[in-house]
Each structure stands twice: as structure tokens, then as C-alpha cells.
Write a protein that holds these residues in place. Structure first.
Motif, PDB file in Angstrom:
ATOM      1  N   ALA A   1      50.594 119.131  38.774  1.00  0.00           N
ATOM      2  CA  ALA A   1      49.334 118.670  39.185  1.00  0.00           C
ATOM      3  C   ALA A   1      48.090 119.466  39.176  1.00  0.00           C
ATOM      4  O   ALA A   1      48.241 120.477  39.550  1.00  0.00           O
ATOM      5  CB  ALA A   1      49.679 117.921  40.619  1.00  0.00           C
ATOM      6  N   THR A   2      46.966 118.781  38.611  1.00  0.00           N
ATOM      7  CA  THR A   2      45.764 119.610  38.502  1.00  0.00           C
ATOM      8  C   THR A   2      44.645 118.774  39.226  1.00  0.00           C
ATOM      9  O   THR A   2      44.450 117.846  39.198  1.00  0.00           O
ATOM     10  CB  THR A   2      45.406 119.959  36.923  1.00  0.00           C
ATOM     11  OG1 THR A   2      46.490 120.559  36.183  1.00  0.00           O
ATOM     12  CG2 THR A   2      44.091 120.587  36.785  1.00  0.00           C
ATOM     13  N   VAL A   3      43.945 119.565  40.166  1.00  0.00           N
ATOM     14  CA  VAL A   3      42.768 119.057  40.809  1.00  0.00           C
ATOM     15  C   VAL A   3      41.561 119.245  40.184  1.00  0.00           C
ATOM     16  O   VAL A   3      41.447 120.502  39.897  1.00  0.00           O
ATOM     17  CB  VAL A   3      42.991 119.260  42.483  1.00  0.00           C
ATOM     18  CG1 VAL A   3      41.718 118.814  42.966  1.00  0.00           C
ATOM     19  CG2 VAL A   3      44.187 118.882  42.940  1.00  0.00           C
ATOM     20  N   GLU A   4      40.734 118.388  40.113  1.00  0.00           N
ATOM     21  CA  GLU A   4      39.647 118.584  39.415  1.00  0.00           C
ATOM     22  C   GLU A   4      38.509 117.502  40.068  1.00  0.00           C
ATOM     23  O   GLU A   4      38.918 116.536  40.651  1.00  0.00           O
ATOM     24  CB  GLU A   4      39.611 117.994  37.784  1.00  0.00           C
ATOM     25  CG  GLU A   4      38.433 118.285  37.267  1.00  0.00           C
ATOM     26  CD  GLU A   4      38.681 117.978  35.466  1.00  0.00           C
ATOM     27  OE1 GLU A   4      37.641 118.341  34.749  1.00  0.00           O
ATOM     28  OE2 GLU A   4      39.438 117.382  35.261  1.00  0.00           O
ATOM     29  N   PHE A   5      37.359 118.085  40.284  1.00  0.00           N
ATOM     30  CA  PHE A   5      36.272 117.310  40.761  1.00  0.00           C
ATOM     31  C   PHE A   5      35.001 116.809  39.973  1.00  0.00           C
ATOM     32  O   PHE A   5      34.757 117.678  39.043  1.00  0.00           O
ATOM     33  CB  PHE A   5      35.612 117.915  41.776  1.00  0.00           C
ATOM     34  CG  PHE A   5      36.300 118.066  43.250  1.00  0.00           C
ATOM     35  CD1 PHE A   5      36.328 117.089  44.224  1.00  0.00           C
ATOM     36  CD2 PHE A   5      37.173 119.286  43.127  1.00  0.00           C
ATOM     37  CE1 PHE A   5      37.222 117.506  45.385  1.00  0.00           C
ATOM     38  CE2 PHE A   5      38.183 119.324  44.333  1.00  0.00           C
ATOM     39  CZ  PHE A   5      38.213 118.301  45.555  1.00  0.00           C
ATOM     40  N   LYS A   6      34.738 115.470  39.823  1.00  0.00           N
ATOM     41  CA  LYS A   6      33.853 114.963  39.054  1.00  0.00           C
ATOM     42  C   LYS A   6      32.891 113.985  39.721  1.00  0.00           C
ATOM     43  O   LYS A   6      33.620 112.873  40.342  1.00  0.00           O
ATOM     44  CB  LYS A   6      34.381 114.021  37.844  1.00  0.00           C
ATOM     45  CG  LYS A   6      35.343 114.865  36.950  1.00  0.00           C
ATOM     46  CD  LYS A   6      36.027 113.971  35.950  1.00  0.00           C
ATOM     47  CE  LYS A   6      37.105 114.798  35.004  1.00  0.00           C
ATOM     48  NZ  LYS A   6      36.332 115.466  33.937  1.00  0.00           N
ATOM     49  N   ASP A   7      31.711 114.465  40.035  1.00  0.00           N
ATOM     50  CA  ASP A   7      30.383 113.502  40.758  1.00  0.00           C
ATOM     51  C   ASP A   7      31.150 113.142  41.966  1.00  0.00           C
ATOM     52  O   ASP A   7      30.747 111.938  42.491  1.00  0.00           O
ATOM     53  CB  ASP A   7      30.418 112.362  39.575  1.00  0.00           C
ATOM     54  CG  ASP A   7      29.717 112.452  38.322  1.00  0.00           C
ATOM     55  OD1 ASP A   7      29.185 113.657  38.373  1.00  0.00           O
ATOM     56  OD2 ASP A   7      29.908 111.926  37.351  1.00  0.00           O
ATOM     57  N   GLY A   8      31.841 114.097  42.728  1.00  0.00           N
ATOM     58  CA  GLY A   8      31.928 113.798  44.073  1.00  0.00           C
ATOM     59  C   GLY A   8      33.504 113.100  44.180  1.00  0.00           C
ATOM     60  O   GLY A   8      33.993 112.856  45.151  1.00  0.00           O
ATOM     61  N   ILE A   9      33.927 112.813  43.196  1.00  0.00           N
ATOM     62  CA  ILE A   9      35.348 112.360  43.147  1.00  0.00           C
ATOM     63  C   ILE A   9      36.515 113.245  42.886  1.00  0.00           C
ATOM     64  O   ILE A   9      36.495 113.961  41.901  1.00  0.00           O
ATOM     65  CB  ILE A   9      35.512 111.404  41.900  1.00  0.00           C
ATOM     66  CG1 ILE A   9      34.356 110.034  41.947  1.00  0.00           C
ATOM     67  CG2 ILE A   9      36.875 110.373  42.005  1.00  0.00           C
ATOM     68  CD1 ILE A   9      34.224 109.190  40.628  1.00  0.00           C
ATOM     69  N   ARG A  10      37.593 113.159  43.825  1.00  0.00           N
ATOM     70  CA  ARG A  10      38.594 114.040  43.560  1.00  0.00           C
ATOM     71  C   ARG A  10      39.601 113.648  42.532  1.00  0.00           C
ATOM     72  O   ARG A  10      40.188 112.345  42.950  1.00  0.00           O
ATOM     73  CB  ARG A  10      39.056 114.565  45.014  1.00  0.00           C
ATOM     74  CG  ARG A  10      40.252 115.397  44.858  1.00  0.00           C
ATOM     75  CD  ARG A  10      40.871 115.670  46.452  1.00  0.00           C
ATOM     76  NE  ARG A  10      41.934 116.543  46.537  1.00  0.00           N
ATOM     77  CZ  ARG A  10      43.205 116.175  46.419  1.00  0.00           C
ATOM     78  NH1 ARG A  10      43.593 114.909  46.393  1.00  0.00           N
ATOM     79  NH2 ARG A  10      44.151 117.267  46.426  1.00  0.00           N
ATOM     80  N   TYR A  11      40.033 114.256  41.552  1.00  0.00           N
ATOM     81  CA  TYR A  11      40.862 113.556  40.592  1.00  0.00           C
ATOM     82  C   TYR A  11      42.192 114.634  40.851  1.00  0.00           C
ATOM     83  O   TYR A  11      41.985 115.725  40.780  1.00  0.00           O
ATOM     84  CB  TYR A  11      40.553 113.913  39.179  1.00  0.00           C
ATOM     85  CG  TYR A  11      39.538 112.775  38.563  1.00  0.00           C
ATOM     86  CD1 TYR A  11      40.294 111.925  37.855  1.00  0.00           C
ATOM     87  CD2 TYR A  11      38.227 112.556  38.928  1.00  0.00           C
ATOM     88  CE1 TYR A  11      39.247 110.767  37.299  1.00  0.00           C
ATOM     89  CE2 TYR A  11      37.635 111.322  38.400  1.00  0.00           C
ATOM     90  CZ  TYR A  11      37.841 110.726  37.594  1.00  0.00           C
ATOM     91  OH  TYR A  11      37.162 109.706  37.193  1.00  0.00           O
ATOM     92  N   VAL A  12      43.428 113.825  40.610  1.00  0.00           N
ATOM     93  CA  VAL A  12      44.516 114.827  40.457  1.00  0.00           C
ATOM     94  C   VAL A  12      45.201 114.124  39.272  1.00  0.00           C
ATOM     95  O   VAL A  12      45.652 113.149  39.101  1.00  0.00           O
ATOM     96  CB  VAL A  12      45.441 114.446  41.737  1.00  0.00           C
ATOM     97  CG1 VAL A  12      46.890 115.042  41.715  1.00  0.00           C
ATOM     98  CG2 VAL A  12      44.779 114.680  42.981  1.00  0.00           C
TER      99      VAL A  12
END
Length: 241
Positions: free
Chosen positions: A70-81
């Protein structure tokens, strides 16, 4: 005292939303865009949003930089997993393994998914109706509402359009998942306005259906300065006649 009351009020208005969509994308990664734009509006309203998507999708134009399960990434205030899933080509066994891998990873990677905080709402939104298997236990354990989002009626779509047999093992599995989703969900959100009668036949209780169509970002639409290609403009003009 007033400041503390304001903080409590803000917390009451703020919700944590967990949106699970195998094919979730972004303007950077490519389709699907609906999860991104919904999440962006929720973030603008003050909510915290986590989107769970697959590291490999045939719809992506740019693969997420996934490492590990699982990789966590942030885009435009959204937390992606991004959950690690195998690559595939076409609609054969490889894609099925990709789907099953994603559903299994939802269970295995529950820790990273919930690191952003226990959700108040869990949305199962993958095209195929199997996310509910692990989305529902997450919602129950967190005391959250569970929402089943439907854009295509699977397995009805691959049966009627793809010509697949109703006895196909994958179709039987998808049918089980669809019926389970209707029984477990608190609400169904659907882009298809006339789908309720079908869903009621499959076990959805009365009063749980909500129609929310696709939309556009009016801000992006207004800010757009690029003209459409001449051949497209000509085709649109012909359709208007």
C-alpha cells in the motif's frame, strides 16, 4: 470558551469519507475521474477524504508510483492509498486476478487505509460489486455508514452487452456480490435514474435508492481557454441542425 465551542462545531460538521474505487484516478493518472472530483468538492467543504484505488488499471495513462502493498499519496488535499495489484491486458483471466487481488488487499492493508482516521462514511464504488465484502466490515468496525455507488449494472451489463452466460463462474460471483451489496448498504447512489426497480428485485429495500447523475466542474469549465478542434466543432454543429 467560545473558541472551544467553535472547534467542537467544526468537528461536528467535518466528516471522514473513505471512497473505495478500484479504477480511481486523477487528472495526473487518468481515468476514472469521478472519485477525484467528488473528493475534491468534499475537501473544499471541509471533509477529510481517503480514496483507495489499484496500482494498476487499464484506464491509467500514468501509473501511480506504488511501492509495497500500500502506497499513500496526497493530491489536492485528497489522501490516496494505492493497493498493489498485478498487471493485465484485455478482459481475460489477468483482469479477473487483478480484481480479486484488489479485494483481498482491502483486507490485508486495512491498517494503512485507516491511518487517516476512522471513517464516518465508507463508499464502495468499484464498477464490479465485490468491494462490499471488505468495505462493509470496515464500516461496521468504525460505526460508519456504508454506501454502494453504482454506475454500471454488473453483472447485467457483461451479460447483455458482453454476451456472457449467466452460468459463468465469474458472473455468478458478481451476482452474489451485487445481491450482497443491496442487502448490506445503507444507501445506493446511482447515476442511472431508472435502475431502482431492478435493484428492488435484487433485494434493495425501499427508500434506499438515490439518483445522483454525473456532472462537471464548473470552475474548470469556466476557466478553460482551449478551443475544441475544428472537426469536433463541425460535428457538433451538424448534430444541432
Amino acid at each position: 470558551m467560545a473558541g472551544r465551542q467553535l472547534q467542537y462545531k467544526i468537528r461536528e460538521l467535518m466528516h471522514r469519507i473513505l471512497l473505495i474505487n478500484h479504477y480511481a484516478g486523477s487528472p495526473e493518472n487518468g481515468m476514472e475521474y469521478r472519485p477525484y472530483y467528488l473528493a475534491k468538492e468534499w475537501v473544499n467543504l471541509g471533509h477529510q477524504v481517503t480514496i483507495v484505488g489499484a496500482s494498476f488499471s487499464h484506464l491509467h495513462v500514468k501509473r501511480p508510483a506504488a511501492s509495497g502493498a500500500a502506497t499513500v499519496e496526497f493530491k489536492d488535499g485528497i489522501r490516496y492509498v494505492w493497493l498493489k495489484t498485478p498487471s493485465y491486458a484485455g478482459n481475460g483471466a489477468g483482469r479477473i486476478m487483478n480484481m480479486l487481488s484488489f479485494v483481498a488487499q482491502l483486507r490485508r492493508c486495512r491498517g494503512p487505509i485507516l491511518e487517516g482516521g476512522a471513517p464516518d462514511v465508507v463508499i464502495a464504488a468499484s464498477t464490479y460489486p465485490l468491494d462490499i465484502v471488505n468495505a462493509s466490515p470496515i464500516a461496521v468496525s468504525c460505526g460508519a455508514k456504508i454506501i454502494f455507488e453504482v454506475r454500471d449494472l454488473w453483472p447485467l451489463t457483461p451479460i447483455l452487452i458482453g454476451g456472457m452466460s449467466r452460468r459463468n463462474p465469474m458472473i455468478l460471483l458478481l451476482q452474489w456480490g451485487e445481491d450482497l451489496s443491496y442487502r448490506r448498504t445503507d444507501r445506493v447512489v446511482c447515476t442511472l435514474p431508472l435502475a431502482e426497480s431492478y435493484m428492488r428485485e435484487r433485494g434493495l429495500a425501499a427508500g434506499k435508492f438515490i439518483h445522483i447523475p454525473n456532472g462537471i466542474s464548473t470552475r474548470e469549465w469556466s476557466a478553460g481557454k482551449q478551443s475544441i478542434p475544428p472537426e469536433h466543432a463541425e460535428a457538433l454543429e451538424q448534430f444541432r441542425r
